[in-house]
Design a protein around this motif. Structure first.
Motif, PDB file in Angstrom:
ATOM      1  N   ALA A   8       0.745  -1.263  -0.133  1.00 41.96           N
ATOM      2  CA  ALA A   8      -0.127  -0.082   0.000  1.00 41.96           C
ATOM      3  C   ALA A   8       0.817   1.283   0.028  1.00 41.96           C
ATOM      4  CB  ALA A   8      -0.770   0.048   1.255  1.00 41.96           C
ATOM      5  N   LEU A   9       2.060   1.173   0.702  1.00 41.25           N
ATOM      6  CA  LEU A   9       2.732   2.262   0.591  1.00 41.25           C
ATOM      7  C   LEU A   9       3.309   2.737  -0.814  1.00 41.25           C
ATOM      8  CD1 LEU A   9       5.126   1.840   3.715  1.00 41.25           C
ATOM      9  CD2 LEU A   9       3.175   3.404   3.743  1.00 41.25           C
ATOM     10  N   GLU A  10       3.617   1.806  -1.492  1.00 44.81           N
ATOM     11  CA  GLU A  10       3.929   1.973  -2.903  1.00 44.81           C
ATOM     12  C   GLU A  10       2.972   2.777  -3.726  1.00 44.81           C
ATOM     13  OE1 GLU A  10       5.834  -1.367  -4.504  1.00 44.81           O
ATOM     14  OE2 GLU A  10       7.258  -1.646  -2.873  1.00 44.81           O
ATOM     15  N   LEU A  11       1.751   2.094  -3.306  1.00 41.36           N
ATOM     16  CA  LEU A  11       0.573   2.898  -4.146  1.00 41.36           C
ATOM     17  C   LEU A  11       0.005   4.156  -3.824  1.00 41.36           C
ATOM     18  CD1 LEU A  11      -1.828  -0.312  -4.375  1.00 41.36           C
ATOM     19  CD2 LEU A  11      -0.239   0.478  -6.242  1.00 41.36           C
ATOM     20  N   ARG A  55       0.814  12.786  -2.589  1.00 44.60           N
ATOM     21  CA  ARG A  55       2.026  12.954  -2.129  1.00 44.60           C
ATOM     22  C   ARG A  55       1.820  13.349  -0.644  1.00 44.60           C
ATOM     23  NH1 ARG A  55       6.160  10.713  -1.978  1.00 44.60           N
ATOM     24  NH2 ARG A  55       5.969  10.613  -4.335  1.00 44.60           N
ATOM     25  N   ALA A  56       0.680  14.051  -0.206  1.00 36.55           N
ATOM     26  CA  ALA A  56       0.753  14.452   1.160  1.00 36.55           C
ATOM     27  C   ALA A  56       0.430  13.240   2.280  1.00 36.55           C
ATOM     28  CB  ALA A  56      -0.244  15.530   1.344  1.00 36.55           C
ATOM     29  N   VAL A  57      -0.597  12.390   1.481  1.00 33.42           N
ATOM     30  CA  VAL A  57      -1.007  11.197   2.371  1.00 33.42           C
ATOM     31  C   VAL A  57       0.445  10.397   2.148  1.00 33.42           C
ATOM     32  CG1 VAL A  57      -2.444   9.168   2.294  1.00 33.42           C
ATOM     33  CG2 VAL A  57      -3.327  11.505   1.776  1.00 33.42           C
ATOM     34  N   ALA A  58       0.928  10.177   1.126  1.00 37.94           N
ATOM     35  CA  ALA A  58       2.157   9.191   1.155  1.00 37.94           C
ATOM     36  C   ALA A  58       3.267   9.518   2.191  1.00 37.94           C
ATOM     37  CB  ALA A  58       2.640   9.069  -0.370  1.00 37.94           C
ATOM     38  N   ASP A  59       3.474  11.026   2.189  1.00 35.73           N
ATOM     39  CA  ASP A  59       4.388  11.310   3.214  1.00 35.73           C
ATOM     40  C   ASP A  59       4.336  11.159   4.526  1.00 35.73           C
ATOM     41  OD1 ASP A  59       6.083  12.065   0.813  1.00 35.73           O
ATOM     42  OD2 ASP A  59       5.404  14.204   1.181  1.00 35.73           O
ATOM     43  N   ALA A  60       2.827  11.313   4.855  1.00 37.07           N
ATOM     44  CA  ALA A  60       2.409  11.038   6.252  1.00 37.07           C
ATOM     45  C   ALA A  60       2.470   9.662   6.649  1.00 37.07           C
ATOM     46  CB  ALA A  60       0.892  11.483   6.477  1.00 37.07           C
TER      47      ALA A  60
END
Length: 322
Positions: free
Chosen positions: A242-245, A252-257
């Motif tokens: 999931a982190l990769e998706l 980007r904001a959700v991925a960075d968090a």
């Protein structure tokens, strides 16, 4: 007009070199016989053109200085590499003429570099899953913006239709969608052009607001819009997959968090991530399937659970034969 066409022929020969009658006819959308007549007219006027079995050309060393841009052509230069945008705004012919005049005015070396740039770099503004907006009012809007003419419009959004008197300050193209920045009764607002149902250009002109900068205003508008989107946060468990998706599915904001979260013994990540509404977050997290577990808020967890149960009932039921 014939005078414009004769000038275009000279500029084409100057910028592109030798051209056949068929090439010129296709470029200028006239008959080959018309090109033959135009060549005779150019020779009579003293332009050193010559022709042979390979086509027409200008005598070596001859260069015309008749390359001045009209006001419309100058306005269109900003869209020189965006032909689709120029066509939407009603500037396609002006852009084509401006490009031809600029090419004719460039030295040979710079003209070659300019041609190479067009061959190797292309700007495509719409998104992958949409061809962008289309609106019959776009050309009229552009003209009203340029000439500072007030507008009477009927605008439709999710709340319904409404009438507005607008002072149009500028048009913005973002991700293939056109937006109008205009002053309305309640102040400066942004309107989606494709949602304009009726438009009338009024005779009244408006005064340009001193110090207004469209680019700066749009940047502030986008910053404020993004800030208002984040209305809360969710506590979630995410698999490594999931982190990769996340950057592709949720931004980007959700991925960075998520990347800043705490790794659990099973390899999953416990993290707090920004969300908009429960409804929006539900749709986003469901795209990750079993690779995410929402722990908080409880309201969001219940929404997802109810949707999953409904899906289970739907797909558990036998289907009727077609």
């Amino acid at each position: 007009m014939r005078a414009d066409r004769l000038l275009s022929i000279v500029l084409l020969l100057q910028s592109r070199g030798r051209q056949t009658a068929h090439q010129l006819a296709a470029e200028l959308e006239v008959s080959v016989r018309t090109i033959y007549r135009d060549m005779q007219a150019l020779g009579t006027a003293g332009i050193p053109v010559y022709g042979d079995t390979t086509g027409y050309g200008l005598v070596d060393g001859y260069r015309t200085q008749l390359t001045g841009l009209t006001p419309a052509e100058a306005r269109g230069l900003v869209f020189a590499e965006l032909p689709g945008v120029a066509a939407d705004l009603g500037l396609a012919e002006a852009v084509a003429a401006a490009q031809l005049k600029l090419a004719a005015a460039l030295p040979d070396a710079l003209r070659e570099r300019s041609a190479r740039m067009r061959q190797r770099f292309h700007l495509d503004t719409p998104g992958w899953y949409s061809d962008g907006d289309s609106s019959e009012h776009l050309a009229a809007l552009a003209d009203a913006v340029w000439h500072q003419r007030a507008l009477a419009v009927t605008y439709e959004n999710w709340t319904g239709r409404a009438e507005h008197r607008l002072e149009p300050y500028g048009l913005v193209l973002k991700a293939g969608k056109w937006y109008l920045v205009a002053r309305a009764a309640r102040g400066l607002r942004t309107f989606r052009v494709s949602q304009l149902r009726e438009l009338t250009v009024l005779p009244a002109e408006f005064t340009w607001p001193e110090g207004f900068d469209l680019a700066a205003h749009w940047h502030e508008h986008i910053t404020d819009f993004r800030a208002r989107l984040v209305q809360g946060e969710a506590l979630v468990r995410l698999s490594p997959a999931a982190l990769e998706l996340l950057p592709h599915l949720m931004g980007r904001a959700v991925a960075d968090a998520a990347a800043a979260g705490e790794r659990q013994p099973d390899g999953w990540i416990l993290a707090r991530v920004p969300i908009e509404t429960d409804r929006h977050a539900e749709m986003q997290f469901l795209r990750l399937g079993t690779q995410v577990e929402v722990l908080e808020p409880v309201s969001l967890r219940r929404r997802i659970a109810a949707t999953v149960q409904e899906l289970a009932r739907t797909y558990a039921a036998p289907t009727e034969p077609l």
